[in-house]
Design a protein around this motif. Sequence first.
Motif, PDB file in Angstrom:
ATOM      1  N   CYS A 226      52.081  29.530  -7.138  1.00  0.00           N
ATOM      2  CA  CYS A 226      50.926  29.210  -7.985  1.00  0.00           C
ATOM      3  C   CYS A 226      49.674  29.855  -7.413  1.00  0.00           C
TER       4      CYS A 226
ATOM      5  N   ARG B  39      44.573  33.426 -11.701  1.00  0.00           N
ATOM      6  CA  ARG B  39      45.213  34.737 -11.805  1.00  0.00           C
ATOM      7  C   ARG B  39      46.672  34.618 -11.394  1.00  0.00           C
ATOM      8  N   HIS B  40      47.451  35.629 -11.772  1.00  0.00           N
ATOM      9  CA  HIS B  40      48.816  35.733 -11.261  1.00  0.00           C
ATOM     10  C   HIS B  40      48.765  36.514  -9.950  1.00  0.00           C
ATOM     11  N   HIS B  41      49.758  36.325  -9.135  1.00  0.00           N
ATOM     12  CA  HIS B  41      49.892  37.156  -7.939  1.00  0.00           C
ATOM     13  C   HIS B  41      50.197  38.580  -8.387  1.00  0.00           C
TER      14      HIS B  41
ATOM     15  N   ASP C 101      49.890  29.161 -16.900  1.00  0.00           N
ATOM     16  CA  ASP C 101      50.401  30.384 -17.508  1.00  0.00           C
ATOM     17  C   ASP C 101      51.621  30.828 -16.695  1.00  0.00           C
TER      18      ASP C 101
ATOM     19  N   SER D 107      54.959  32.995 -15.678  1.00  0.00           N
ATOM     20  CA  SER D 107      55.577  34.321 -15.725  1.00  0.00           C
ATOM     21  C   SER D 107      56.794  34.325 -14.809  1.00  0.00           C
TER      22      SER D 107
ATOM     23  N   MET E  69      56.871  41.673 -13.804  1.00  0.00           N
ATOM     24  CA  MET E  69      56.435  40.338 -14.191  1.00  0.00           C
ATOM     25  C   MET E  69      56.410  40.270 -15.713  1.00  0.00           C
TER      26      MET E  69
ATOM     27  N   GLU F  51      55.501  37.422 -18.891  1.00  0.00           N
ATOM     28  CA  GLU F  51      54.999  36.110 -19.289  1.00  0.00           C
ATOM     29  C   GLU F  51      56.038  35.400 -20.137  1.00  0.00           C
TER      30      GLU F  51
ATOM     31  N   ASP G 288      55.988  32.647 -11.281  1.00  0.00           N
ATOM     32  CA  ASP G 288      54.600  32.815 -10.862  1.00  0.00           C
ATOM     33  C   ASP G 288      53.738  32.104 -11.891  1.00  0.00           C
TER      34      ASP G 288
ATOM     35  N   SER H  75      49.886  31.051 -13.047  1.00  0.00           N
ATOM     36  CA  SER H  75      48.430  31.152 -12.949  1.00  0.00           C
ATOM     37  C   SER H  75      47.863  29.847 -13.494  1.00  0.00           C
TER      38      SER H  75
END
Length: 150
Positions: free
Chosen positions: A33, A37-39, A86, A88, A101, A103, A132, A134
């Motif tokens: 997490c 943002r996503h990693h 969010d 992914s 990645m 979504e 992942d 966000s």
Amino acid sequence: MANVESMIVEEKSQPAKQVDREKTCPLLLRVFCSTGRHHSVSEYMYGNVPSNELQIYTWQDATLHELTSLVRDVNPDTRKKGTYFDFSVVYPEYRSQSFRMREIGVTCSGQKGADDNKTLAQAKFCIGDFLDISITPPNRLPPMRRQRQY
């Protein structure tokens, strides 16, 4: 003029297969997490993963709503109504020896959403993939909807 007909094709979701959770061994879901943002996919390269791993034992019929609840249980900052999650999937791309990645859906604390009942199986999650997430607090704008690739 030729008579032109338009054809609307409606995508029907596959009915979720019920898993007997008493008889089926759970899988280890590795979740990462990040706030707002996503990693980066590069953080998953060369056997590395982001440092904030959450390990969840669950089944392929787990819904995004159920996973949201599990993340909220361990992270008090995400319990506020209006917090967006969010989701992914991060998966290996074997041809290029990298990760990609994709979504799979968005949930929101305190609100029902279209993706709440989507399962890992429906999102084509494979054992060994990463999740992942966000997390967007309620005082920020919700995540922009990206075009989905399934």
